[in-house]
Design a protein around this motif. Structure first.
Motif, PDB file in Angstrom:
ATOM      1  N   UNK A 614       0.904  -1.199  -0.104  1.00  0.00           N
ATOM      2  CA  UNK A 614      -0.064   0.082  -0.155  1.00  0.00           C
ATOM      3  C   UNK A 614       0.770   1.363   0.170  1.00  0.00           C
ATOM      4  N   UNK A 615       2.089   1.125   0.859  1.00  0.00           N
ATOM      5  CA  UNK A 615       2.861   2.404   1.084  1.00  0.00           C
ATOM      6  C   UNK A 615       3.557   2.550  -0.392  1.00  0.00           C
ATOM      7  N   UNK A 616       3.833   1.807  -1.353  1.00  0.00           N
ATOM      8  CA  UNK A 616       4.261   1.621  -2.365  1.00  0.00           C
ATOM      9  C   UNK A 616       3.769   2.427  -3.401  1.00  0.00           C
ATOM     10  N   UNK A 617       2.309   1.883  -3.402  1.00  0.00           N
ATOM     11  CA  UNK A 617       1.232   2.501  -4.381  1.00  0.00           C
ATOM     12  C   UNK A 617       0.907   3.837  -4.050  1.00  0.00           C
ATOM     13  N   UNK A 618       1.008   4.212  -2.972  1.00  0.00           N
ATOM     14  CA  UNK A 618       0.788   5.515  -2.515  1.00  0.00           C
ATOM     15  C   UNK A 618       1.860   6.572  -2.964  1.00  0.00           C
ATOM     16  N   UNK A 619       3.279   6.036  -2.847  1.00  0.00           N
ATOM     17  CA  UNK A 619       4.153   6.942  -2.940  1.00  0.00           C
ATOM     18  C   UNK A 619       4.389   7.018  -4.546  1.00  0.00           C
ATOM     19  N   UNK A 620       3.741   5.996  -5.311  1.00  0.00           N
ATOM     20  CA  UNK A 620       3.902   6.064  -6.881  1.00  0.00           C
ATOM     21  C   UNK A 620       2.823   7.176  -7.160  1.00  0.00           C
ATOM     22  N   UNK A 621       1.675   7.243  -6.508  1.00  0.00           N
ATOM     23  CA  UNK A 621       0.674   8.225  -6.940  1.00  0.00           C
ATOM     24  C   UNK A 621       1.039   9.703  -6.713  1.00  0.00           C
ATOM     25  N   UNK A 622       1.803   9.880  -5.528  1.00  0.00           N
ATOM     26  CA  UNK A 622       2.053  11.231  -5.103  1.00  0.00           C
ATOM     27  C   UNK A 622       3.454  11.602  -5.592  1.00  0.00           C
ATOM     28  N   UNK A 623       4.234  10.887  -6.255  1.00  0.00           N
ATOM     29  CA  UNK A 623       5.718  11.387  -6.940  1.00  0.00           C
ATOM     30  C   UNK A 623       6.341  12.126  -5.720  1.00  0.00           C
ATOM     31  N   UNK A 624       7.032  12.934  -5.816  1.00  0.00           N
ATOM     32  CA  UNK A 624       8.111  13.584  -4.904  1.00  0.00           C
ATOM     33  C   UNK A 624       7.353  14.260  -3.486  1.00  0.00           C
ATOM     34  N   UNK A 625       5.996  13.889  -3.409  1.00  0.00           N
ATOM     35  CA  UNK A 625       5.408  14.255  -2.255  1.00  0.00           C
ATOM     36  C   UNK A 625       5.742  13.676  -0.913  1.00  0.00           C
ATOM     37  N   UNK A 626       4.903  14.020   0.033  1.00  0.00           N
ATOM     38  CA  UNK A 626       5.092  13.356   1.498  1.00  0.00           C
ATOM     39  C   UNK A 626       4.213  12.405   1.898  1.00  0.00           C
ATOM     40  N   UNK A 627       4.676  11.197   2.493  1.00  0.00           N
ATOM     41  CA  UNK A 627       3.547  10.179   2.960  1.00  0.00           C
ATOM     42  C   UNK A 627       3.887  10.087   4.330  1.00  0.00           C
ATOM     43  N   UNK A 628       2.855   9.904   5.099  1.00  0.00           N
ATOM     44  CA  UNK A 628       2.820   9.569   6.599  1.00  0.00           C
ATOM     45  C   UNK A 628       1.919   8.297   7.027  1.00  0.00           C
ATOM     46  N   UNK A 629       2.461   7.601   7.802  1.00  0.00           N
ATOM     47  CA  UNK A 629       1.968   6.198   8.223  1.00  0.00           C
ATOM     48  C   UNK A 629       1.529   6.612   9.636  1.00  0.00           C
ATOM     49  N   UNK A 630       0.250   6.602   9.889  1.00  0.00           N
ATOM     50  CA  UNK A 630      -0.206   6.931  11.474  1.00  0.00           C
ATOM     51  C   UNK A 630      -0.810   5.595  11.899  1.00  0.00           C
ATOM     52  N   UNK A 631      -0.192   5.411  13.074  1.00  0.00           N
ATOM     53  CA  UNK A 631      -0.597   4.249  14.071  1.00  0.00           C
ATOM     54  C   UNK A 631      -0.976   4.802  15.455  1.00  0.00           C
ATOM     55  N   UNK A 632      -1.597   3.596  16.263  1.00  0.00           N
ATOM     56  CA  UNK A 632      -1.649   3.774  17.554  1.00  0.00           C
ATOM     57  C   UNK A 632      -0.338   3.254  18.253  1.00  0.00           C
ATOM     58  N   UNK A 633      -0.213   3.780  19.436  1.00  0.00           N
ATOM     59  CA  UNK A 633       1.174   3.507  20.249  1.00  0.00           C
ATOM     60  C   UNK A 633       1.307   1.818  19.971  1.00  0.00           C
ATOM     61  N   UNK A 634       0.397   1.159  20.296  1.00  0.00           N
ATOM     62  CA  UNK A 634       0.879  -0.262  20.313  1.00  0.00           C
ATOM     63  C   UNK A 634       1.318  -0.680  18.877  1.00  0.00           C
ATOM     64  N   UNK A 635       1.037  -0.313  17.966  1.00  0.00           N
ATOM     65  CA  UNK A 635       1.397  -0.721  16.461  1.00  0.00           C
ATOM     66  C   UNK A 635       2.645  -0.206  16.015  1.00  0.00           C
ATOM     67  N   UNK A 636       3.114   0.987  16.656  1.00  0.00           N
ATOM     68  CA  UNK A 636       3.992   2.020  16.265  1.00  0.00           C
ATOM     69  C   UNK A 636       5.282   1.421  15.869  1.00  0.00           C
ATOM     70  N   UNK A 637       6.009   0.556  16.829  1.00  0.00           N
ATOM     71  CA  UNK A 637       7.162   0.013  16.664  1.00  0.00           C
ATOM     72  C   UNK A 637       7.383  -0.928  15.682  1.00  0.00           C
ATOM     73  N   UNK A 638       6.105  -2.052  15.597  1.00  0.00           N
ATOM     74  CA  UNK A 638       6.312  -2.943  14.435  1.00  0.00           C
ATOM     75  C   UNK A 638       6.174  -2.339  12.934  1.00  0.00           C
ATOM     76  N   UNK A 639       5.422  -1.204  13.021  1.00  0.00           N
ATOM     77  CA  UNK A 639       5.327  -0.554  11.684  1.00  0.00           C
ATOM     78  C   UNK A 639       6.504   0.088  11.454  1.00  0.00           C
ATOM     79  N   UNK A 640       7.303   0.729  12.306  1.00  0.00           N
ATOM     80  CA  UNK A 640       8.396   1.418  11.990  1.00  0.00           C
ATOM     81  C   UNK A 640       9.364   0.610  11.530  1.00  0.00           C
TER      82      UNK A 640
END
Length: 743
Positions: A614-640
């Motif tokens: 999903x992140x790769x698809x989003x990056x492809x759609x916004x070009x040089x733009x900025x992307x944020x992945x937002x999580x709850x505290x419990x999921x933060x470390x595994x996502x990072x």
């Protein structure tokens, strides 16, 4: 012509600065003060000229009086002082933001200029009276949607100014009267933060004389937010504003601890002010037994009644505790020497004896026992012990509440502790205040004399305040320090204007802390009660502001969402309605053309791999733009970890994440920020916190300007039913890299 003039002014200022610095540290004190004064003036001017280079001129007004005014970030004149560029804050520029077809304000055409560097990329014309245009003017009409172009431009990870595209409802807020408290209520994407920052620049332009001495303070919710907005005011030519978090206003206090919601809620209660005051009073003790002081061969006995009388006199001064300690000691000394005079008058009149008594260990022991010198950390650490709470809080708190407040010695301070520590500072003051005050008085007397001589020699009489100059270039080493730099290290600094963002989250104790920084109550308060997350914050502005500034506040609302596309806002509106059926979300001005998507992780699938796809698809759609992945505290470390393993240095966290292509943030850190694309991870988990979780989800959904994706294992809650199933658009390959089928 404009950039030529800018370059000319820059070279002139640089040459003058070089001349001042070339003088070195030699010469009289007056010479050095004069050098420092002008060096700082030239340095500030050079910083301003450098900061306004991008987008120096962004508009033009053609008027019915056949005038052509160019509108820009600062005002520029030629050598004859004829106007080349009108400062956007000047009254002459107001029609650029206020003119409409129904009320043209004397404007024939308004032209927006979109630039990159010194090159004009596009023009957008608003014509209010086509009959007034010449044939040549008609041939140069252009269009391209200045506002929409700015809204759809890729983000950089930092807030940009909106000076070229300020809308009429925003302009009315920016130019509103500065007396009292102005509350700016606005939903996500309405530009309320940008409006508040532009208001700071406007007030510094129109109220320069008043604000130059005291400065402007901008308080934000966290370091990530401050980093996000830090470039806005310099780009508008203002570099002397202090940006700070709440805990940053108290030097030397490091916040790193956490605590339960119940404890934080209790510390937000206004009863804490009475508790801290009681703790100070409790440290002003009278012993139950007499104390003695030896003077030469005489033993002077001080009864509890003597010490109680000295304490009463010191308290009646209403000075802060550490300052009043000096008065207490003075009264005790008088009592001692009075007793000495009764037995040996000659001894009592000997100054050497008096000084010896003041410096004796016995006399100091009496003062320390009855009226100790205290720091804020000593007071609050001692208060949050079972004994301290029993002594100060017995009549204010229940036994259960006292148990909640007990703190381990040495434990890190929390965000909720900061207003209590500040309350302690307000009551205690500087432990070395008496000594510092005496030294400061001596310094200022000398410096004012030197400052008056320097001003007279430079020919700036009436233009420079000798008191301000004395403070700024004194022997204390503050020479060359800006208002912001001096204010940052002074907890007692009183600002000329205060801007508070995310103000709905502030506790009653935090408001007390802010009012002390701006006792004249000249404030711009920015927030959205629909985004309230804390249980102690503001649900209705009247409840808070009637206590802060009774009869001296005004409410303005921003109703148009410029950031969030209508498709995403429709999803967010469902969440807001679940949190508060009476709430009205702001109206979006544009569509993105891309529906927000959900991506379900089915049993047997790897959530991290789905997320990466999903992140790769989003990056492809916004070009040089900025992307944020937002999580709850419990999921933060595994996502990072998952994102860092795949993308390495492209991933950033916290404040540093704003400069990275992919920022990984907990939802609390994303408030006030915006990104081209946002990926939410397990938003359903947030809803276990009830209304607070719904409001957090509302905030998270409204951070994206182009694209929103949701990755989840559990079924989505009903409030997210508008999300489109995105699994048809992406596939997870069996290899190491995701395969994007469609973005």
């Amino acid at each position: 012509m404009l950039y030529a003039r800018l370059d000319e002014l820059r070279e002139q200022t640089r040459a003058r600065l070089k001349e001042m610095l070339g003088r070195g540290a030699s010469g009289t004190h007056q010479n050095r003060s004069e050098r420092d004064l002008f060096a700082v003036m030239y340095q500030e001017r050079l910083s301003q000229l450098d900061a306004v280079e991008p987008g120096l001129c962004f508009g033009r007004l053609d008027t019915t009086a056949r005038e052509r005014l160019y509108i820009g970030r600062i005002g520029l004149t030629d050598e004859r002082h004829d106007s080349l560029l009108v400062d956007w804050r000047a009254p002459a520029a107001e029609p650029f933001y206020r003119a409409t077809p129904a009320e043209s304000l004397g404007v024939v055409r308004r032209r927006h200029l979109r630039t990159r560097g010194r090159q004009v990329l596009d023009v957008e014309d608003d014509v209010f009276d086509v009959e007034e245009l010449t044939d040549a003017d008609r041939e140069t009409l252009g269009g391209g949607g200045a506002l929409l172009a700015a809204l759809t431009e890729s983000r950089t990870g930092r807030m940009r100014d909106i000076v070229a595209t300020i809308q009429a409802e925003q302009d009315r807020v920016i130019r509103a009267d500065s007396a009292g408290v102005l509350v700016v209520q606005g939903g996500p994407g309405t530009g309320k933060t940008a409006v508040a920052l532009h208001r700071a620049a406007y007030l510094l332009y129109t109220k320069r004389e008043r604000l130059a001495r005291n400065g402007v303070l901008v308080v934000g919710p966290g370091s990530t937010f401050l980093r996000y907005i830090e470039q806005v005011l310099p780009s508008l030519g203002e570099t002397g504003v202090l940006l700070s978090t709440l805990h940053g206003l108290l030097p030397g206090i490091n916040v790193g601890g956490t605590e339960s919601l119940d404890v934080a809620r209790l510390k937000a209660d206004l009863r804490m002010a009475k508790l801290v005051a009681a703790a100070v009073v409790a440290r002003q003790r009278v012993p139950s037994q007499p104390m003695t002081v030896e003077v030469e061969d005489l033993e002077i006995v001080l009864d509890p009644a003597d010490l109680a009388a000295a304490r009463s006199r010191a308290r009646r001064s209403r000075r802060r505790h550490n300052r009043s300690r000096y008065l207490f000691a003075k009264h005790v000394l008088r009592t001692v020497m009075g007793r000495v005079a009764e037995r040996d008058p000659e001894l009592a009149n000997d100054r050497t004896v008096v000084r010896a008594v003041m410096q004796s260990e016995e006399f100091r022991a009496v003062v320390d026992a009855c009226w100790p010198r205290l720091t804020v950390t000593e007071l609050i650490s001692g208060l949050f012990t079972p004994a301290g709470l029993a002594e100060a809080g017995r009549d204010l708190l229940s036994r259960h509440e006292r148990q909640l407040l007990v703190r381990e010695r040495g434990a890190p301070w929390t965000a909720a502790d900061v207003p209590l520590l500040d309350e302690a500072w307000a009551l205690l003051g500087d432990p070395e205040e008496v000594l510092r005050a005496a030294a400061e008085r001596r310094r200022l007397r000398l410096e004012k004399i030197y400052a008056q001589e320097a001003i007279a020699a430079s020919g700036y009489q009436g233009q420079v305040d000798p008191d301000a100059l004395a403070e700024r270039f004194g022997a204390s080493g503050a020479g060359g320090a800006t208002i912001a730099e001096r204010a940052a290290g002074d907890p007692d600094w009183e600002f000329g204007h205060l801007i508070v963002d995310e103000a709905q989250e502030l506790s009653p104790m935090a408001w007390r802390m802010l009012v002390r920084r701006c006792p004249i109550r000249s404030m711009t308060v920015v927030g959205d009660v629909d985004q309230l997350a804390s249980p102690w914050g503001t649900r209705r502005w009247a409840e808070t502001l009637d206590a802060v500034a009774p009869d001296r506040w005004d409410l303005r609302e921003l109703t148009v969402n410029y950031r969030t596309p209508a498709e995403i806002m429709a999803v967010a509106a469902d969440v807001l309605a679940a949190a508060d059926p009476q709430a009205v979300p702001p109206s979006s001005v544009r569509d993105a053309g891309v529906p927000p998507r959900s991506h379900r992780v089915w049993p047997g699938e790897d959530r991290s791999e789905i997320l990466l796809t999903v992140v790769e698809a989003a990056r492809a759609s916004i070009g040089d733009g900025r992307l944020a992945v937002l999580t709850a505290a419990a999921d933060y470390e595994s996502v990072r970890i998952a994102l860092t393993d795949r993308y390495g240095a492209d991933v950033g966290v916290g404040a540093a994440g704003l400069d990275a292509a992919i920022a990984v943030l907990e939802i609390g850190d994303a408030k006030g920020l915006e990104f081209d694309a946002v990926v939410l991870v397990e938003p359903g988990g947030w809803l276990t916190e009830g209304e607070r979780g719904l409001r957090d989800l509302y905030v998270a959904l409204t951070r994206a300007t182009q694209r929103l994706d949701v990755v989840h294992v559990q079924p989505l809650p009903g409030v997210l039913s508008r999300l489109v199933d995105g699994r048809a658009d992406t596939k997870v390959s069996s290899g190491s890299a995701p395969l994007v089928e469609s973005a």
